[in-house]
Design an enzyme around this catalytic site. Sequence first.
Site, PDB file in Angstrom:
ATOM      1  N   GLN A  45       0.560  -1.061  -0.050  1.00  0.00           N
ATOM      2  CA  GLN A  45       0.181   0.007   0.036  1.00  0.00           C
ATOM      3  C   GLN A  45       0.861   1.147  -0.107  1.00  0.00           C
ATOM      4  O   GLN A  45       0.363   2.341  -0.052  1.00  0.00           O
ATOM      5  CB  GLN A  45      -1.017  -0.048   1.132  1.00  0.00           C
TER       6      GLN A  45
ATOM      7  N   ARG B 190      -8.838  -1.270   7.788  1.00  0.00           N
ATOM      8  CA  ARG B 190      -9.665  -0.307   7.084  1.00  0.00           C
ATOM      9  C   ARG B 190     -10.035   0.657   8.133  1.00  0.00           C
ATOM     10  O   ARG B 190     -11.263   1.032   8.380  1.00  0.00           O
ATOM     11  CB  ARG B 190     -10.858  -1.018   6.614  1.00  0.00           C
ATOM     12  N   CYS B 191      -9.048   1.364   8.617  1.00  0.00           N
ATOM     13  CA  CYS B 191      -9.287   2.472   9.409  1.00  0.00           C
ATOM     14  C   CYS B 191      -7.945   3.375   9.650  1.00  0.00           C
ATOM     15  O   CYS B 191      -7.096   2.926   9.178  1.00  0.00           O
ATOM     16  CB  CYS B 191      -9.947   2.328  10.830  1.00  0.00           C
TER      17      CYS B 191
END
Lengths: 174, 811
Positions: free
Chosen positions: B243, B389-390
């Site tokens: 990522q 996912r935060c």
Amino acid sequence: MLVSISINGQVYSHDVEPRLLLVHFIREYAELHGTHWGCDTSNCGICIVLMDDPQSDQPPYPVKSCTMLAAMAQGYEITTVEGMAKPDGTLDPIQMGFHEMHALQCGFCTPGMMSTGRWLIERHPNPTQMTDHEIRDGISGNLCRCTGYDNIIKAIRWAAAYIEEHPESARTAR
Amino acid sequence: MATVETGPGRHPEWYAHATGDKFGKIADAPIGFGHMKRKEDARFIRGLGDYMDDVRLPGMLHGAILRSPYAHARINSIDTSAALAHPKVAAVIIAKDLETLGLAWMPTISYDTQAVLAGDKVRFHLQEVAFVIATDAYAAQDALQLIDVDYDVLPAIVNCRKALDPDAPLIRDDKVGQTDNLASPLWEAGDKANCDRVFAEADVVAKRTILDPRSHPCPMETCGMVADMNPATGQLNIYNGNQAPHAHRTVYAQVAGLPEQNIRILCNDIGGGFGNKVPVYPGYVCAIAGSIVAGAPVKWIEDRSENLASTGFARDYLMYSEMCSKGGKITGLRVDTIADHGAFDSTAQATKFPAGFFHIVTGSYDLQGAHCQVKAVYTNKAPGGVAYRCSFRITEAVYLVERMVDALAMEMNVDPVELRMRSFIRSDQFPYETQTGWVYDSGDYHKAMKLAMEIADYEGLRKEQQEKLARGEMMGIGIAFFTEGVGAGPRRHMDILGLAMNDGAELRVHPSGKAVVSLSAQTQGQGHETTFAQIVAEELGISPNEIMVRHGDTDKTPYGLGTYGSRSTPVSGGAVAVVSRKVRDKARQFAALMLETRAEDLAWEKGRWYVKGDPERGSTIESIAEYAYSASNLPEGLEGGLDANAVYDPPNLTYPFGAYIAVVDVDPGTGKVHMRRFIAVDDCGVRINPMVVEGQIHGGLVEGIGQALMEIISFDEQGNCLNASFMDYLLPTALECPEHGFELGETVTPCPHHPIGAKGVGESPCVGSPPAIANAVVDAMYHAKGVKHMDMPCFPARVWAAMNGREQPPQ
């Protein structure tokens, strides 16, 4: 051992270890990378391909290619995502539906999900009338982390409606 | 500027039909923001994506990792001779081989160290011990069985509460001066004295001990790498879906002592990330070391068990909390947290904030006082602490505050929506500084909450709940209202390993008026190739179909910190808007020459500069582009060509928010939770592509359902990981989601400081949904059985235990 499998209409014959999994035959020997794998335990459905038994009149059905030996697929016809579109490049309605309805994000589960979706439509006597529960139940062997499934259900409905309007777009019935 | 969308099917009849309304037509590509089908779909629906495991290089070898069967054990000896004798094995690497390369230990992104391969002892179940390189993947697995490791088993700690006991075994005896299992010093935010005063004056206080359990992001594609060190040139090519490719390159340069200019990271397509693909993992370093040792490309792809048991877990926060009210409004919050970081602290966070953004824990409320403190401990569990996912521990914070508001409402005997409405920050209070120092940019919380209640028919639901209760049925309604801080971040406050959290963008408009925009952000399925083209389209008036978005190759893209923490749109999106405006400004200079007027006499409308007061006289961006490359008489100081670079330093985070309502039915006999409805009203500012935004929301909601109802990584007393496959770590299928789909609503409060007013959305649904669902389950149990709390995940055995006063299995 020599294994011959027909994948997307082409026969691949290779001398392989008996323990070779079908998913690895497809990816490493047939060099078709559109079929992915995700879990090793038959839970995620990422590796699903369609398998057609020439001796049967049932439509091709989804199998988890990580849970089959390549040798077990001898004599069957396998369809992977690469074999979904017509030879002239026209997409299968399920492929169109996934694009139209934003039913994919990272694309990793998409080949397996589309395979299951197409089987759901083909085996159903009246695919445009499938209930939400029927579709959800039908794809419950396929995991997706990106889309939340809602748009996948819409995509399967889109394809069913498209096939009803365009019967010639359905896969050739055997 | 007519555009013809290149549909996925080549068949003309299909194309004509597929764009008919009947089949869910989505408007043709807009020149700018709006609904637009994704450009990247074309390759994915044909099975032509290019994921990491699809990489095939000549002479490529395959790696596999031998892992520890124990959670805590001393290594006496490792015998690799039988493995080395395997005819297909090229090399076996253990810790002492890495020591000679200086690669035995690697830095984590939290300034800790992590063993690449265990040498002295193993510190968690399934830790990396040896790396085998063979000519095929099956042989590499075979050879793992031939390695003999002699262990002395030590007592293991898997409970964070016991990690600081005086007699607890020392886990990190490798660290000089480390005498206990504290991973980092106590960290605090908020004014404690003021908070104590607010509590002293309170009418009602609610107390809860809340565990946000260990879970895992579980992208469908696991982690892995192909490392290709060219011994002749010293060039290292790394194929690795991650990522943050640029930050990884810098880390590899530091770890391996390689010149950074010789390292090239190629992220092609990535099969999901969700935080799992942010850190650098031992397997990556092994693949690089393997390629150096073997002199050939080495591929290592983890299997699902390795993914679940060793890379990038999330959460594992134990929170002792109190919330108070005065005069019917929420006034104070205090939280004391133990963060379980596992054996090595590789938490993903900005340097200044060792507990991430956890101190955004005051949520959406106008409080008088707040204090939070976090201490982090080592345990014999896998390292990590990534954000699933935060944005850097915001999920834990939102879960805590939203559970506490419900707990307080219970103690006050008021409706949980009513208490929220009374206590929200009002729209006229923005920008609003919280008790813990965040400055929220904009919002209208009351409006979003009201919209959610309207969609849900909240009063009708409460009535239905009473009717069902009278019939002995259990129904729960759960509310969560979240405020997230995303888009890290301003360089004066935020860095990772010293690297400022900014993003770059480069835009080239070619002579034909078509463009290429290069990003430092890295898509994992979010649709960057479409939405970032739409940003350029909005700013320059070029069709998004004529703009290529390039990312994922560190040699061809500008530096930046990547995609996580919902930062793509807030940071990279800002960079793309800014670089487009630079190009637009440059185009103005050319247009002035073309129109024989002064630049300041020109005005812009989408796609062209024209003369103020004479709008017929103008130049389109295409004609300007052609001129920029062909004009032979440019004045001094004006360079030819139409391109620009930008680095965007966000002035603040952006603060998306939302109101969520979950409706569940609980089976009183089995404890099974049926997720009946989910209403999600999101405000993420300006929406670039509403279709993509809604897709992100759907996906995040399902991951939230998973965490609330199914997902947990648990351990037995010996420290064995009990959820290392999808047989035991359950992810939601289509059947666990609301049968008739999610019910979405939107409000739009533009971000005042972002160039296009966008706030980011990828993680909001995953942040807001777990507390909404947990609150719904507790609501059902409270009304029927008086149960006031249970920890996630709410799967049948645990719900049944909670409502029958039994101990909840397993923890």
